[in-house]
Design a protein around this motif. Structure first.
Motif, mmCIF file in Angstrom:
data_model
loop_
_atom_site.group_PDB
_atom_site.id
_atom_site.type_symbol
_atom_site.label_atom_id
_atom_site.label_comp_id
_atom_site.label_asym_id
_atom_site.label_seq_id
_atom_site.Cartn_x
_atom_site.Cartn_y
_atom_site.Cartn_z
ATOM 1 N N ARG A 72 0.952 -1.268 0.108
ATOM 2 C CA ARG A 72 -0.260 -0.232 0.019
ATOM 3 C C ARG A 72 0.975 1.219 -0.007
ATOM 4 O O ARG A 72 0.633 2.336 -0.824
ATOM 5 N N ARG A 73 2.097 1.295 0.776
ATOM 6 C CA ARG A 73 2.889 2.372 0.929
ATOM 7 C C ARG A 73 3.526 2.534 -0.620
ATOM 8 O O ARG A 73 3.808 3.722 -1.050
ATOM 9 N N PHE A 74 3.931 1.285 -1.098
ATOM 10 C CA PHE A 74 4.690 1.541 -2.495
ATOM 11 C C PHE A 74 3.636 1.838 -3.531
ATOM 12 O O PHE A 74 4.236 2.837 -4.215
ATOM 13 N N ILE A 92 12.033 2.592 -7.317
ATOM 14 C CA ILE A 92 12.551 2.930 -5.741
ATOM 15 C C ILE A 92 13.875 2.414 -5.663
ATOM 16 O O ILE A 92 14.255 1.409 -6.293
ATOM 17 N N ASN A 93 14.590 2.891 -4.739
ATOM 18 C CA ASN A 93 15.778 2.436 -4.309
ATOM 19 C C ASN A 93 15.877 1.684 -3.072
ATOM 20 O O ASN A 93 14.777 1.453 -2.416
ATOM 21 N N ILE A 94 17.000 1.009 -2.584
ATOM 22 C CA ILE A 94 16.901 0.333 -1.401
ATOM 23 C C ILE A 94 16.521 0.939 -0.038
ATOM 24 O O ILE A 94 15.987 0.419 0.648
ATOM 25 N N ASN A 99 12.637 1.789 4.151
ATOM 26 C CA ASN A 99 11.432 2.670 4.797
ATOM 27 C C ASN A 99 10.313 2.178 4.784
ATOM 28 O O ASN A 99 9.492 2.292 5.755
ATOM 29 N N PHE A 100 9.833 1.683 3.632
ATOM 30 C CA PHE A 100 8.631 1.104 3.453
ATOM 31 C C PHE A 100 8.505 -0.210 4.495
ATOM 32 O O PHE A 100 7.390 -0.157 5.077
ATOM 33 N N SER A 200 20.221 7.240 -8.305
ATOM 34 C CA SER A 200 20.527 6.672 -7.007
ATOM 35 C C SER A 200 21.284 7.569 -5.733
ATOM 36 O O SER A 200 21.413 7.028 -4.787
ATOM 37 N N VAL A 201 21.618 8.574 -6.252
ATOM 38 C CA VAL A 201 22.389 9.794 -5.606
ATOM 39 C C VAL A 201 21.228 10.641 -4.629
ATOM 40 O O VAL A 201 20.506 11.034 -5.263
ATOM 41 N N VAL A 202 21.402 10.729 -3.284
ATOM 42 C CA VAL A 202 20.276 11.506 -2.750
ATOM 43 C C VAL A 202 20.485 13.101 -3.220
ATOM 44 O O VAL A 202 21.804 13.534 -3.098
#
Length: 259
Positions: A72-74, A92-94, A99-100, A200-202
């Motif tokens: 549901r969050r995804f 999405i990343n790792i 967090n999910f 992939s970089v924040v």
């Protein structure tokens, strides 16, 4: 899980249980060896076959509830990405996945209690009434609503999504030495052939942008009359942490820094 990992874990657990007698109940996953040598404090007891859905709380409903909350969050993140026109919102990343999973695991403890009650695993001293069976389906309706809002064509049924056959039958096997060497060589070739992926970089966020985000969120909650004291306190705590955290990192510049 692999057979080697299982043996290492049981050996480590056996050493931790020094001078104690422990009966470790294990299911019949193919990666769980029937015999582990050198155990002194732990005895392995394997469950009878075809009893998973009857006596194991995780398989009775805990895993199902976790997957429902996670997905549901995804799918909600995909909706949010579409609203702000993010490219490839399904990607999405790792860190996002962690967090999910972290938020999904913190679902109502009544769901876990219900699964233990259903398996007849409960303390005789605790005379708490058995939770309602409907609590096991918490989050399913929310997942169904989120998927409906995405307007997918030929959408998969929610029950099939949560109980995908191939997902439960996946077994990880230990790779051979040749396979490990080949995978390392292939990864090195990929690093040389491809440029680093910036996605992939924040992204860099300034302190001003962080403060503005907190103010915007506070105004949003006030606008919708959701000024919950716990949320306001949490936002203020985050604001203070950002302020004092950045302030503590500030350093007096010296004249030679300008040359």
């Amino acid at each position: 899980m692999t057979g080697l990992l299982f043996q290492d874990f049981v050996g480590w657990f056996d050493k931790r249980m020094n001078d104690r007698k422990v009966l470790l109940i294990v299911d019949n996953c193919p990666t769980h060896p029937k015999v582990v040598e050198g155990l002194r404090n732990v005895e392995l007891f394997f469950l009878p076959p075809n009893t998973t859905s009857k006596i194991q709380p995780c398989d009775v409903g805990i895993i199902r509830a976790f997957k429902a909350h996670y997905r549901r969050r995804f799918y909600s993140s995909i909706l949010q990405g579409l609203e702000v026109e993010v490219p490839n919102p399904e990607k999405i990343n790792i860190l996002n996945a962690i967090n999910f999973a972290n938020m999904a695991w913190n679902f109502d403890v009544k769901t876990i209690a219900s699964c233990f009650w259903h398996c007849k695993i409960r303390s005789e001293e605790n005379n708490v009434p058995e939770p309602e069976v409907g609590e096991l389906d918490e989050g399913i309706q929310g997942l169904n609503d989120v998927i409906s809002n995405l307007h997918y064509r030929n959408v998969m049924d929610v029950e099939h999504l949560l109980n995908y056959p191939n997902e439960n039958n996946a077994v990880m096997k230990s790779p051979t030495d040749e396979e490990i060497i080949q995978s390392v060589m292939n990864s090195n070739d990929d690093e040389n052939d491809h440029e680093p992926n910036d996605s992939s970089v924040v992204p860099n966020v300034s302190s001003k942008e962080a403060f503005q985000a907190i103010v915007t969120l506070s105004n949003y909650l006030l606008q919708h009359e959701q000024n919950i004291p716990e949320v306001v306190y949490a936002l203020q705590k985050v604001k203070d942490r950002i302020h004092y955290g950045l302030g503590g990192k500030k350093k007096q510049s010296t004249i030679d820094a300008y040359f």
